[in-house]
Design a protein around this motif. Structure first.
Motif, PDB file in Angstrom:
ATOM      1  N   ASN A  33      -0.494  -3.000  -2.324  1.00 65.21           N
ATOM      2  CA  ASN A  33      -1.931  -3.003  -1.974  1.00 65.21           C
ATOM      3  C   ASN A  33      -2.922  -3.605  -2.821  1.00 65.21           C
ATOM      4  OD1 ASN A  33      -0.827  -1.449   0.113  1.00 65.21           O
ATOM      5  ND2 ASN A  33      -1.481   0.646  -0.931  1.00 65.21           N
ATOM      6  N   MET A  41      -1.492   6.085   0.742  1.00 67.18           N
ATOM      7  CA  MET A  41      -0.516   7.017   0.447  1.00 67.18           C
ATOM      8  C   MET A  41       0.270   7.551   1.765  1.00 67.18           C
ATOM      9  SD  MET A  41      -2.169   9.623  -2.156  1.00 67.18           S
ATOM     10  CE  MET A  41      -0.784   9.835  -3.272  1.00 67.18           C
ATOM     11  N   GLN A  42       2.020   7.763   1.632  1.00 67.04           N
ATOM     12  CA  GLN A  42       2.704   8.026   2.340  1.00 67.04           C
ATOM     13  C   GLN A  42       2.853   9.443   2.711  1.00 67.04           C
ATOM     14  OE1 GLN A  42       4.277   5.705   4.490  1.00 67.04           O
ATOM     15  NE2 GLN A  42       3.050   4.222   3.463  1.00 67.04           N
ATOM     16  N   LEU A  82       2.286   7.918  -3.345  1.00 67.68           N
ATOM     17  CA  LEU A  82       2.064   6.452  -3.459  1.00 67.68           C
ATOM     18  C   LEU A  82       2.862   6.098  -4.856  1.00 67.68           C
ATOM     19  CD1 LEU A  82       0.458   3.812  -2.375  1.00 67.68           C
ATOM     20  CD2 LEU A  82      -1.064   4.307  -4.318  1.00 67.68           C
ATOM     21  N   LYS A  85       4.735   7.159  -9.799  1.00 68.06           N
ATOM     22  CA  LYS A  85       3.959   7.403  -8.323  1.00 68.06           C
ATOM     23  C   LYS A  85       2.854   8.371  -8.614  1.00 68.06           C
ATOM     24  CE  LYS A  85       5.879  10.557  -4.909  1.00 68.06           C
ATOM     25  NZ  LYS A  85       7.046  11.267  -4.399  1.00 68.06           N
ATOM     26  N   GLU A 113       4.299   0.353  -3.878  1.00 72.18           N
ATOM     27  CA  GLU A 113       3.366   0.271  -2.925  1.00 72.18           C
ATOM     28  C   GLU A 113       1.972  -0.033  -3.285  1.00 72.18           C
ATOM     29  OE1 GLU A 113       6.043   3.596  -0.453  1.00 72.18           O
ATOM     30  OE2 GLU A 113       4.279   4.240  -1.534  1.00 72.18           O
ATOM     31  N   TRP A 114       1.556   0.464  -4.408  1.00 64.67           N
ATOM     32  CA  TRP A 114       0.244   0.403  -5.085  1.00 64.67           C
ATOM     33  C   TRP A 114      -0.059  -1.007  -5.336  1.00 64.67           C
ATOM     34  CZ3 TRP A 114      -0.682  -1.356 -10.357  1.00 64.67           C
ATOM     35  CH2 TRP A 114      -1.952  -1.314 -10.617  1.00 64.67           C
TER      36      TRP A 114
END
Ligand SMILES: CC(C)(COP(=O)(O)OP(=O)(O)OC[C@H]1O[C@@H](n2cnc3c(N)ncnc32)[C@H](O)[C@@H]1OP(=O)(O)O)[C@@H](O)C(=O)NCCC(=O)NCCS
Length: 190
Positions: free
Chosen positions: A184, A152-153, A176, A131, A180-181
């Protein structure tokens, strides 16, 4: 790979419009020029007013930072240092926290989004982190917009969490995750 043998991150990272490279003591003049602007340090724990000696001290701190805990790069643009980025490494937690600052006259052009985005890519590619995280004072809207542009969340709002220069501020936490990265990254490269 264990937490003890992480590879070093690159000393120099070219990004589309800037170069991330190590700070040197000779950068204090440039740092003084952009950091004496009260607007840029509005949400940073920096003494006010920012004097020339504070620039020397800041640069010395960056030069002496232990890269096992905190990696720092000066952001050079058109031959001058106009900001900086950092990655605070929490090895046991497999996490890295980003920090960034940019001279006010360069705000609104996407220069920092490019630089931090490249830094996050490098951190995920090279380090076994799960993360990347970030913290921003809630009223620091430019910073939170940047974090959102990076995908980013928002994970938490810490109420009345930071007393800073007589103001009581809420703090926002962003994160992030590696997956997720990866999503993306695949989307951006495809
Ligand atoms: C946080 C900080 C770096 C953000 O600066 P910024 O100029 O907003 O960020 P960028 O360089 O990524 O530029 C993004 C802006 O440029 C615009 N832009 C123009 N061209 C762009 C491009 N090619 N790509 C991305 N954005 C672009 C974006 O729309 C955005 O503007 P908007 O937020 O008004 O929509 C800056 O405000 C700063 O240094 N603040 C002081 C230090 C600080 O608070 N640090 C963070 C502590 S948590």
């Amino acid at each position: 790979m264990t937490a003890g043998d992480w590879p070093p991150l690159p000393e120099a990272i070219p990004t589309p419009r800037s170069l991330l490279r190590p700070f040197s003591v000779a950068d204090a003049d440039d740092v003084y020029v952009y950091r004496r602007d009260p607007e840029i340090v509005q949400f940073l724990p920096v003494s006010q007013p920012f004097e020339r000696a504070d620039a020397d001290h800041f640069v010395a701190t960056q030069v002496l930072a232990d890269p096992r805990e905190r990696c720092v790069w000066a952001l050079e643009h058109e031959g001058h240092v106009v900001g900086g980025v950092s990655l605070r490494i929490a090895r046991q937690q497999l996490r890295a926290e980003i920090g960034y600052e940019l001279a006010r006259w360069l705000w609104g052009r996407g220069i920092m989004t490019e630089a931090v985005s490249d830094l996050v890519d490098i951190a995920f590619r090279r380090l076994p982190i799960l993360k990347v995280s970030a913290t921003a004072a809630a009223p620091n809207v430019r910073s939170t917009r940047l974090l959102q542009r990076l995908g980013m969340q928002r994970e938490a709002l810490l109420r009345r969490h930071w007393v800073h220069r007589g103001r009581i501020l809420d703090e926002l936490r962003y994160g992030l995750l590696r997956e997720e990265w990866e999503r993306n990254d695949i989307a951006n490269s495809g």
